[in-house]
Motif scaffolding. Structure first.
Motif, short mmCIF file in Angstrom:
data_model
loop_
_atom_site.label_atom_id
_atom_site.label_comp_id
_atom_site.label_asym_id
_atom_site.label_seq_id
_atom_site.Cartn_x
_atom_site.Cartn_y
_atom_site.Cartn_z
N SER A 90 0.98 -1.20 0.00
CA SER A 90 0.08 -0.11 0.01
C SER A 90 0.98 1.42 0.07
CB SER A 90 -1.03 -0.18 1.25
OG SER A 90 -1.99 0.89 1.24
N ALA A 91 1.89 1.25 0.89
CA ALA A 91 2.83 2.23 0.77
C ALA A 91 3.56 2.60 -0.37
CB ALA A 91 3.75 2.14 2.07
N GLY A 92 3.80 1.18 -0.88
CA GLY A 92 4.66 1.28 -2.23
C GLY A 92 3.40 2.01 -3.48
N GLY A 93 2.31 1.74 -3.41
CA GLY A 93 1.56 2.36 -4.12
C GLY A 93 1.56 3.89 -4.04
N ALA A 94 1.64 4.54 -2.76
CA ALA A 94 1.80 6.01 -2.65
C ALA A 94 3.18 6.46 -3.14
CB ALA A 94 1.58 5.94 -1.06
N PHE A 95 3.97 5.37 -3.11
CA PHE A 95 5.33 6.05 -3.56
C PHE A 95 5.29 6.09 -5.10
CE2 PHE A 95 9.63 4.87 -5.17
CZ PHE A 95 10.31 5.84 -4.84
N LEU A 96 4.68 5.17 -6.07
CA LEU A 96 4.65 5.20 -7.20
C LEU A 96 3.60 6.04 -7.65
CD1 LEU A 96 4.59 3.65 -9.98
CD2 LEU A 96 2.79 2.38 -9.49
N SER A 97 2.62 6.49 -6.84
CA SER A 97 1.83 7.81 -7.15
C SER A 97 2.77 9.00 -7.04
CB SER A 97 0.38 7.78 -6.25
OG SER A 97 0.50 8.97 -5.81
N SER A 98 3.71 9.08 -6.01
CA SER A 98 4.60 10.33 -6.13
C SER A 98 5.43 10.31 -7.29
CB SER A 98 5.22 10.35 -4.77
OG SER A 98 6.20 9.43 -4.65
N SER A 99 6.11 9.24 -7.63
CA SER A 99 6.87 9.30 -8.94
C SER A 99 6.04 9.89 -10.13
CB SER A 99 7.29 7.84 -9.24
OG SER A 99 7.68 7.16 -8.15
N ARG A 100 4.76 9.23 -10.21
CA ARG A 100 3.83 9.68 -11.36
C ARG A 100 3.84 11.13 -11.45
NH1 ARG A 100 5.17 5.20 -13.53
NH2 ARG A 100 3.75 3.80 -13.99
N VAL A 101 3.39 11.59 -10.10
CA VAL A 101 2.89 12.96 -10.06
C VAL A 101 4.01 13.87 -10.39
CG1 VAL A 101 3.35 13.60 -7.59
CG2 VAL A 101 1.04 14.08 -8.75
N LYS A 102 5.32 13.62 -10.03
CA LYS A 102 6.27 14.10 -10.54
C LYS A 102 6.47 14.51 -11.97
CE LYS A 102 9.35 12.22 -7.72
NZ LYS A 102 10.71 12.06 -6.95
N GLU A 103 6.15 13.47 -12.53
CA GLU A 103 5.88 13.36 -14.17
C GLU A 103 4.79 14.24 -14.56
OE1 GLU A 103 6.20 9.35 -15.61
OE2 GLU A 103 7.41 8.89 -13.96
N GLY A 104 3.87 14.60 -13.73
CA GLY A 104 2.86 15.32 -14.33
C GLY A 104 1.53 14.58 -14.49
N ILE A 105 1.53 13.01 -14.09
CA ILE A 105 0.66 12.43 -14.47
C ILE A 105 -0.36 12.08 -13.07
CG2 ILE A 105 0.15 9.79 -14.82
CD1 ILE A 105 2.77 9.84 -16.43
N ALA A 106 -1.50 12.52 -13.36
CA ALA A 106 -2.22 12.35 -12.07
C ALA A 106 -2.78 10.89 -11.90
CB ALA A 106 -3.88 13.12 -12.50
N SER A 107 -3.05 10.49 -10.58
CA SER A 107 -3.47 9.32 -10.12
C SER A 107 -4.50 9.27 -9.16
CB SER A 107 -2.10 8.33 -9.95
OG SER A 107 -1.64 9.06 -8.69
N MET A 108 -5.22 7.89 -9.31
CA MET A 108 -6.02 7.72 -8.24
C MET A 108 -5.55 6.10 -7.59
SD MET A 108 -9.01 7.74 -6.54
CE MET A 108 -9.97 8.95 -7.42
N ALA A 109 -4.97 6.38 -6.27
CA ALA A 109 -4.41 5.14 -5.76
C ALA A 109 -5.29 4.49 -5.02
CB ALA A 109 -3.22 5.53 -4.87
N LEU A 110 -5.85 3.34 -5.26
CA LEU A 110 -6.73 2.36 -4.84
C LEU A 110 -6.31 1.52 -3.53
CD1 LEU A 110 -9.17 1.68 -7.76
CD2 LEU A 110 -9.43 3.63 -6.19
N LEU A 111 -5.84 2.30 -2.41
CA LEU A 111 -4.86 1.49 -1.42
C LEU A 111 -5.72 0.90 -0.48
CD1 LEU A 111 -1.99 4.39 -1.13
CD2 LEU A 111 -2.29 2.45 -2.77
N ARG A 112 -5.29 -0.49 -0.02
CA ARG A 112 -5.78 -1.05 1.10
C ARG A 112 -4.38 -1.53 1.79
NH1 ARG A 112 -8.69 -5.37 1.90
NH2 ARG A 112 -9.21 -4.82 3.74
N PRO A 113 -4.16 -1.73 3.07
CA PRO A 113 -4.74 -0.65 4.09
C PRO A 113 -4.81 0.81 3.81
CG PRO A 113 -2.96 -1.67 4.91
CD PRO A 113 -3.01 -2.32 3.79
N PRO A 114 -5.62 1.47 4.22
CA PRO A 114 -5.76 3.13 4.22
C PRO A 114 -4.52 3.64 5.04
CG PRO A 114 -7.51 2.40 5.52
CD PRO A 114 -7.00 1.25 5.04
#
Ligand SMILES: [Zn+2]
Length: 334
Positions: A90-114
């Motif tokens: 789940s934390a890895g999903g957040a990390f991936l989202s932070s890499s994407r956002v730096k590239e200007g790619i918006a994301s919806m991270a459907l993470l469990r656990p919250p």
């Protein structure tokens, strides 16, 4: 908009009947598929220790790794055999989202656990590691804004950044329920004074209250802060169909505020916006809001079922005014 998801998020289970259950993600995915919005899904790797300690203490990470089966808190937050590993994903999903956002790619991270109830050295409230805080820290951007529209106060995220002006934290929530924090007097400390904004809604507050808060507080503060990235803790447990809090938001209000956030990010920070799933336990409204938000980024709408308006009298106006008064020396507010 990229969707971030790992099939193993389904394997995380609490003991007995528990609202934070795998069916939540099943419902969201089903709805995304039904709407033709499930075509762009990325799968993350587990978070490394370095990623976790960008936010959490080394001692806490060790404590979690060695915890074994049992409750982290009074009986809400269970550690099963695989919980630690799935929390890493789940934390890895957040990390991936932070890499994407730096590239200007918006994301919806459907993470469990919250994550938003987890602090630097504690878990609780169904949360183990603080996903959105990890994304904020790992984006390595100087000014990050976090908007938390889960029905509960994001106490963990708030604590982590309470003394920092590098991260602006704004939370709307039902005040007086779990975790009990997030009153209008709490505005941050030291360097962080003025950078922690709480809008503690009373029971019944809904669509018109959130819209008012956006107009007179949230948007003006976000514009003045000039963040380089905008992150959203998206929990739908403030929905009237969801029994977990006493707020009365409709799907329309949720999708509207997410859409406003996306539009604002396009205007002030090159579209760098990322959403992180927190709570939301009524499956129909949860799927509807997530699908509606993903659809919005593609210029589309989904057909909504839960659109009743229970608050058209701005029940939360007093709460917004108290916060506005408290912050008037820190921000130029209308
Ligand atoms: Zn919540």
């Amino acid at each position: 908009m990229e969707v971030i998801f790992h099939p193993d998020y389904m394997l995380h289970k609490h003991r007995g009947a528990h609202p934070e259950r795998p069916e939540r993600l099943e419902a969201i995915l089903e709805r995304l598929e039904l709407e033709g919005l499930a075509g762009n899904i990325s799968t993350p790797e587990p978070a490394t220790e370095d990623i976790l300690t960008s936010v959490h203490s080394k001692d806490y990470v060790k404590y979690m790794r060695e915890h074994g089966r049992g409750y982290l808190d009074g009986g809400d937050t269970y550690m099963g055999e695989n919980t630690y590993d799935i929390a890493l994903l789940s934390a890895g999903g957040a990390f991936l989202s932070s890499s994407r956002v730096k590239e200007g790619i918006a994301s919806m991270a459907l993470l469990r656990p919250p994550g938003h109830h987890a602090g630097a050295y504690y878990g609780g409230g169904f949360c183990y590691f603080n996903n959105i805080a990890i994304a904020a820290a790992c984006s390595k951007m100087k000014k990050v804004a976090i908007l938390d529209i889960d029905g509960h106060h994001g106490n963990g995220t708030s604590d982590i950044f309470y003394t920092s002006s590098d991260v602006l934290f704004i939370s709307t929530h039902h005040y007086g329920i779990y975790p009990g924090t997030g009153d209008s007097m709490a505005i941050g400390e030291g360097q962080g004074e003025g950078y922690n904004v709480n809008i503690p809604f009373p029971t019944g507050a809904g669509d018109s209250s959130l819209e008012y808060a956006w107009d007179v507080l949230i948007e003006p503060i976000l514009r003045q802060y000039e963040p380089r990235v905008l992150l959203v803790s998206l929990g739908t447990d403030g929905h009237y169909a969801d029994g977990m809090t006493g707020l009365s938001l409709s799907s329309r209000a949720y999708i509207d505020i997410c859409g406003r956030t996306i539009d604002l990010a396009r205007e002030i920070c090159k579209g760098r916006a990322a959403f992180f799933l927190e709570g939301g336990y009524h499956l129909g409204s949860l799927g509807e809001v997530i699908a509606g938000t993903v659809a919005y980024t593609e210029g589309r709408e989904v057909k909504m079922e839960w659109t009743d308006e229970y608050d058209n009298r701005c029940i939360g106006k007093g709460a917004v005014e108290r916060t506005r008064h408290r912050l008037k020396d820190h921000w130029d507010l209308p």
